[in-house]
Design an enzyme around this catalytic site. Structure first.
Site, PDB file in Angstrom:
ATOM      1  N   SER A   1      -2.121   4.777   3.962  1.00  0.00           N
ATOM      2  CA  SER A   1      -1.253   3.973   3.115  1.00  0.00           C
ATOM      3  C   SER A   1      -1.057   4.684   1.770  1.00  0.00           C
ATOM      4  CB  SER A   1      -1.858   2.573   2.960  1.00  0.00           C
ATOM      5  OG  SER A   1      -0.952   1.686   2.349  1.00  0.00           O
TER       6      SER A   1
ATOM      7  N   ASP B   1       2.287   0.550   8.413  1.00  0.00           N
ATOM      8  CA  ASP B   1       1.218   0.990   7.521  1.00  0.00           C
ATOM      9  C   ASP B   1      -0.097   1.196   8.267  1.00  0.00           C
ATOM     10  OD1 ASP B   1      -0.924   0.826   5.434  1.00  0.00           O
ATOM     11  OD2 ASP B   1       0.811   0.502   4.135  1.00  0.00           O
TER      12      ASP B   1
END
Length: 279
Positions: free
Chosen positions: A42, A199
């Protein structure tokens, strides 16, 4: 906290990852770590790339400049197919500006660098599927309150560690870093090697390298109630909640305050380590 860990893990956390930049700026000045392996997920994928490329302070400055022109986190009139907010456009523009050819070259010739990305189930409407993954992730985050997850995988999420050095050689480093930080519906899922991506933090907020060997420094961006205990693994996190919100792209002052918070925490932990060593 080890002075020279073999592995450094940059956890996710959106803009809270600027705490990692401040922390590492002080930690590196004091210890000059030379890790053999680095992982990121991320926002931590960008933080890890900036660390390896030696552009952490430049990343802070460029991101703050980008935020100075934003007065809202909502833009339903996006024209580039990147969702209902300015987040994806701003984030990718910053990534492309900071992770230039010289940074890619340093990463390509540096230590092992792996970035975790995740894939939703292969069904129509990946944005809606990604939203379901996000809901599962948020539920487990608040109930289990630990950086390592399992619920999203049980409903079809898969993940993989991607070789960022190879991506740099192929001119795909920016694409990989952007793909690692895709939160539906704020971001539209891009494709990585023909598959939709969400993500990677939904699969694991602190992914260990492969292979996973030696002392490991794990840079979290928030406090957790439950942390696993492994010999040689050291989790560090902000002493108090960071000023920056995870996805508020309108306040550069909070970014700089979050960076400074990381610096302060690093100084505190280094002082504690020196004090214990002297006892």
């Amino acid at each position: 906290m080890p002075p020279n860990p073999e592995q450094i893990v940059f956890s996710g956390g959106g803009l809270r990852c600027f705490w990692q930049g401040g922390f590492m700026s002080v930690y590196c000045e004091a210890c000059s770590p030379t890790p053999r392996r680095v992982t990121g997920v991320s926002g931590g994928a960008l933080a890890g790339a900036a660390f390896l490329g030696g552009v952490e302070r430049r990343l802070l400055d460029v991101m703050c400049d980008a935020f100075a022109g934003q007065d809202s986190n909502f833009d339903p009139f996006q024209k580039d197919g990147r969702g209902l907010t300015p987040h994806q456009t701003v984030y990718c523009e910053v990534v492309e500006q900071v992770l230039d050819a010289s940074v890619a070259s340093r990463i390509e010739s540096g230590p092992s660098f792996q970035i975790l990305i995740a894939h939703p189930p292969e069904r129509p409407a990946p944005t809606l599927t990604g939203m379901a993954m996000t809901a599962a992730y948020e539920a487990e985050l608040h109930i289990k309150n630990a950086p390592h997850f399992g619920w999203a995988q049980k409903i079809g999420l898969t993940s993989q560690l991607v070789d960022a050095r190879q991506a740099a050689r192929e001119g795909k480093l920016c694409d990989l870093v952007c793909a690692a930080a895709v939160i539906p519906p704020v971001f539209e899922p891009p494709l990585w090697e023909g598959r939709p991506v969400v993500d990677g933090g939904m699969a694991d907020q602190a992914p260990m390298p492969d292979p996973d060997e030696g002392e490991t420094l794990v840079l979290l961006t928030r406090d957790y109630d439950s942390l696993p205990e492994f010999p040689g693994r050291y989790y560090v996190s902000p002493e108090v909640e960071t000023p920056a919100d995870k996805i508020d792209f309108t306040d550069p002052d909070k970014l700089r305050a979050t960076w400074e918070h990381g610096e302060e925490d690093a100084r505190r932990l280094l002082t504690d380590r020196h004090r214990k060593a002297a006892q």
